[in-house]
Design a protein around this motif. Structure first.
Motif, PDB file in Angstrom:
ATOM      1  N   ARG A  23       0.826  -1.199   0.000  1.00 11.37           N
ATOM      2  CA  ARG A  23       0.000   0.000   0.000  1.00 11.37           C
ATOM      3  C   ARG A  23       0.865   1.256   0.000  1.00 11.37           C
ATOM      4  N   HIS A  26       2.656   2.161  -3.516  1.00 12.21           N
ATOM      5  CA  HIS A  26       1.821   2.779  -4.547  1.00 12.21           C
ATOM      6  C   HIS A  26       2.095   2.220  -5.945  1.00 12.21           C
ATOM      7  N   ARG A  27       2.601   1.007  -6.041  1.00 10.55           N
ATOM      8  CA  ARG A  27       2.837   0.370  -7.337  1.00 10.55           C
ATOM      9  C   ARG A  27       3.016  -1.123  -7.113  1.00 10.55           C
ATOM     10  N   GLN A  74      -5.959  -1.677  -5.266  1.00  7.14           N
ATOM     11  CA  GLN A  74      -5.382  -0.604  -6.058  1.00  7.14           C
ATOM     12  C   GLN A  74      -5.493  -0.864  -7.555  1.00  7.14           C
TER      13      GLN A  74
END
Length: 885
Positions: A23, A26-27, A74
């Motif tokens: 988390r 972010h990728r 995500q």
């Protein structure tokens, strides 16, 4: 210079820490990047991969094609369980609470099957109210064992089979080399699925041969496997049960109030074997005192014991027409905890005083010893109290005064519930009747009378008294809650009723509180069928919850389940909370707030499983029963309408089937969901909910559980080519008011009918939203789209499923005359029986009409509308004594 030794003190993070790392990154992350970020040595790579695989199985991350892992949340991915309808389309039910179900088109399912745990990628746009998605990964198969029907033999030890569940559109090549018993074409086998062979074909290993599919016991075994219904108890559970005494001893009775002098009785169905509750009533002054004694299961089943863990996992007993899978071993359910007559039993007692108007006074709760004086059946009570049968009254002389007092009190309680707005849906329940060989000979309606109501009123009163007491004491327990109706569905109901004679009884603004008044106004009128079925469809799902939310259906501010701890784990939770509140020993820790919420989720899920299993076995038995009656005519009422046909519930047998629009060649029909009506464009002919019709049983498909019907008798005139009276607005010269030639219109209608027939024959009927048992199971938010402003008429393209179907029964047509047996192709009635609907009369005639054979529709869903209220006859206790709650 000495090289500094690398620090290898890093430990592998747990699953939550890994998810946090993803988390924060972010990728998506590859394994090497993760190793560097965590400072792990290369020898820990395998352990890290195993930990990542665990997260994949949990549905929290997913392995991408490039080798990296990414967070599901995500990547616009959602984890959930795939539920496929019989149309082939499906919905993914997300694990994350609060999310709408995700629509999945058949072409977007990949290799996923009904019941699988999957990852679905969200697509642009929506399907009605629902987001749309594509399944990208199967995380876990929902079924490890699959019942399948043998299609043909393929070699010495291999069989080509198709799943017995019509929602699974695959085939299996089953290796039966490890199974001694031979299977023939049409037999049912159990297979463990293996690897994919090609599209739509999978390898499988045979585990067992169930037998011929026309055997009810075989069908019961099939349904139990389909729904993972637990059967045999683990050895440690049986050992604990065997260690218990055969009867309560002196130590067990110590400290309890002795009520063995009171004339307690049990009143249950004739086939019941487990007796949870016994009742006793006394008149005191102008009021009544009620004792409700419930088996003290909590005294014997300790929290955390093997029996307790198994009972929680099962959550409830599972009832089938010829068998029962109990929540507790029979040593308790039919023996030590069952309130059998003339033996001492331990009980938890709710004692309540009621005033002359039926309002409750003070209640007391305590542990007691009781002795039931008689095991009565509902039939006995009915004959003695209401039919005044002298023989039965003499037989019940010792307890007859008690029964008469009980009736008077029950009527007061019933009136009081009516006053406060309690809803009462009097829906038919099926009773499967077998001969001595276990063959189905009839499926009739269970007879209900006030004898049933006596126990239901007493159980509801006891449940409310316990819930009020525990709430006042701030105890932690499970409520039985039922939210107010779905607002949109309620508005839809009132819109439909605004077009009927009930419009004057409708309030200015639709409200849940006004619903009971509408039901009362419709009682005994031509609109009763329509109102009760549509009102039932507005109901939300009743469930167990630690939160105090009230029960709308019973108009009860505070409600729980206390009266059936032998067969419902929720009641056992309440018993333990009551014992702790009274200062009685519980013999173990009680669940905390989080644990109680987890228990509630488990119970709600398994309650749904039990209901679906009961529906399916009833459906299978009914289809088998009707397969011997193809060609016969039946009278009935339209119980559900969808955009490509309507369902008809029979009067002669508690079953239903579908009349597809592709079998009607007299007109081109449009669906008006706001009126629950199908209307012919040319003739104006209409089919409405509750309308009486006569139908012929055209086809029964046992494998797909389909019952296809064709209109018969007077209703078949239009589809046989005979001329119908011209509707208003047509002149007598073969032209309409606009001057269009009717022959041209007929030709266009014929072409449309032909196109529609072709389309329908290749389109599988969706499974309509199943009607809840009163106040019990409504579909989750977001099923289906909003109806458009225009009728959803067929125009030669595959129809989209729309309104859910209803179910129910109304005696709008005269039943078949007794003593007249029906023959194939002929009516089951002798003489004429008028069956009037608003749009005309339907007559059942023994004379077969000369109509064309209806186009064979690929699918027509049988019995989808009433599963909740239509339950099979049960080997154990057949119905909750809590009534509809």
């Amino acid at each position: 210079m000495t090289k500094k030794k690398r620090d290898e003190s890093h430990v592998l993070p747990d699953a939550n820490d890994l998810a946090t790392l993803f988390r924060e990154a972010h990728r998506p992350l590859k394994i090497d990047v993760l190793m560097r970020m965590l400072g792990l040595h290369r020898h820990m790579k395998k352990e890290l991969e195993d930990r990542l695989d665990d997260l994949v199985r949990q549905g929290r991350i997913i392995r991408l094609r490039g080798g990296a892992w990414g967070l599901v949340e995500q990547l616009r991915l959602v984890t959930g369980t795939l539920s496929i309808q019989r149309s082939g389309m499906g919905f993914v039910l997300p694990e994350e609470k609060g999310r709408d179900d995700i629509y999945v088109h058949p072409y977007q399912m990949g290799d996923a099957w009904h019941g699988d745990k999957v990852v679905v990628a969200l697509l642009p746009g929506r399907h009605g109210k629902n987001p749309e998605g594509r399944i990208v990964r199967v995380l876990e198969r929902g079924r490890k064992e699959i019942p399948a029907r043998v299609v043909r033999r393929m070699g010495r030890h291999s069989l080509l089979c198709r799943p017995a569940d019509p929602r699974m559109a695959v085939s299996f090549v089953v290796d039966m080399s490890a199974v001694e018993e031979k299977a023939e074409k049409g037999d049912l086998v159990v297979a463990a699925p293996g690897e994919k062979v090609e599209d739509g074909l999978w390898a499988a290993t045979g585990l067992a041969v169930l037998g011929a599919d026309d055997n009810v016991l075989v069908q019961e075994r099939l349904v139990k496997i389909n729904h993972d219904v637990p059967t045999d108890f683990p050895p440690e559970v049986l050992e604990e049960a065997q260690a218990l005494p055969a009867a309560p001893g002196r130590d067990d009775m110590e400290g309890r109030i002795d009520l063995r002098h009171l004339e307690f009785v049990t009143i249950d169905g004739a086939k019941a074997r487990d007796f949870d509750d016994a009742v006793y009533v006394e008149e005191q002054g102008t009021g009544y005192r009620l004792w409700v004694a419930i088996a003290d299961v909590g005294h014997y089943v300790r929290p955390g014991s093997a029996m307790d863990r198994e009972a929680q996992a099962r959550s409830n007993s599972y009832y089938f027409p010829q068998s029962v899978e109990p929540m507790l071993p029979e040593a308790l359910s039919n023996g030590l905890c069952s309130l059998n007559p003339r033996v001492p039993r331990l009980a938890m007692v709710a004692e309540t005083f009621f005033y002359a108007d039926g309002s409750p006074g003070r209640s007391k709760f305590y542990a007691a010893v009781i002795e039931s004086k008689a095991r009565l059946t509902y039939g006995q009570v009915n004959r003695a109290l209401f039919e005044k049968d002298e023989k039965e009254r003499r037989l019940l002389t010792p307890v007859l005064p008690l029964l008469e007092r009980a009736e008077r009190l029950a009527r007061l309680l019933h009136e009081k519930r009516d006053e406060r707005g309690s809803l009462d849906f009097d829906l038919p329940e099926p009773e499967v009747i077998f001969n001595i060989y276990g063959e189905t000979v009839d499926i009739g309606r269970k007879v209900r009378h006030f004898g049933h109501q006596i126990i239901e009123e007493f159980m509801i009163a006891a449940n409310e008294a316990v819930a009020r007491f525990l709430t006042e004491k701030n105890a932690r327990f499970l409520y039985r809650v039922h939210p107010e109706p779905d607002t949109e569905k309620l508005e839809g109901l009132f819109k439909v009723l605004a077009r009927t004679s009930l419009a004057q009884h409708l309030p200015g603004k639709p409200s849940a509180k006004a619903l009971q008044g509408v039901l009362q106004a419709a009682k005994g009128s031509d609109q009763e069928f329509l109102v009760s079925r549509m009102a039932l469809r507005t109901m939300m799902q009743a469930r167990y919850s630690p939160e105090h939310e009230g029960h709308f259906g019973l108009a009860s501010e505070c409600y729980c389940h206390f009266t059936s701890p032998i067969r419902r784990y929720a009641d056992l939770v309440v018993h333990r909370a009551l014992r702790r509140t009274l200062g009685l020993p519980v013999n173990g820790p009680l669940p905390g707030e989080r644990a109680l919420l987890t228990i509630a989720d488990t119970l709600n899920t398994n309650e749904r499983v039990a209901m679906e299993a009961e529906r399916e076995i009833l459906k299978r038995i009914t289809v088998l029963f009707l397969s011997e009656r193809v060609g016969e005519e039946f009278t009935g009422v339209i119980s559900g309408i969808i955009d490509f046909g309507f369902f008809v519930e029979f009067n002669e047998v508690l079953a239903e089937g579908m009349v597809r629009l592709s079998s009607l060649d007299d007109d081109y029909y449009g669906y008006l969901p706001e009126r629950q009506e199908l209307v012919g464009e040319r003739t104006g002919r209409s089919f409405r909910l509750g309308q009486a019709v006569t139908v012929r049983l055209a086809e029964v498909n046992v494998a797909r559980l389909e019952v296809n019907l064709a209109l018969a008798g007077a209703d078949a005139v239009a589809s046989t080519g005979a001329r119908k009276p011209r509707p208003a607005g047509r002149d007598g010269a073969g032209r309409d008011r606009a001057g269009r030639d009717r022959a041209g219109l007929d030709g266009r209608a014929s072409r449309k009918a032909k196109a529609r027939s072709t389309t329908d024959a290749s389109w599988d009927d969706p499974m309509p939203t199943e009607l809840p048992e009163p106040f019990e199971n409504a579909p989750r938010k977001g099923r289906g789209g909003k109806p458009g402003p225009r009728p959803a008429a067929h125009k030669g393209t595959a129809p989209k499923p729309s309104a859910p179907k209803n179910a129910g029964e109304e005696k709008a047509a005269k039943p078949a005359q007794p003593g007249k047996s029906a023959k194939p192709g002929k009516s089951g009635k002798s003489g004429k029986a008028a069956a009037s609907g608003k749009g005309g009369t339907a007559k059942a005639s023994p004379k077969k009409t000369g109509g064309d054979k209806p186009a064979k529709a690929k699918a027509s869903t049988f019995g989808q509308g009433k599963p909740d209220q239509a339950k099979p006859a049960k080997a154990g206790k057949p119905k909750d004594s809590d009534g509809a709650a």
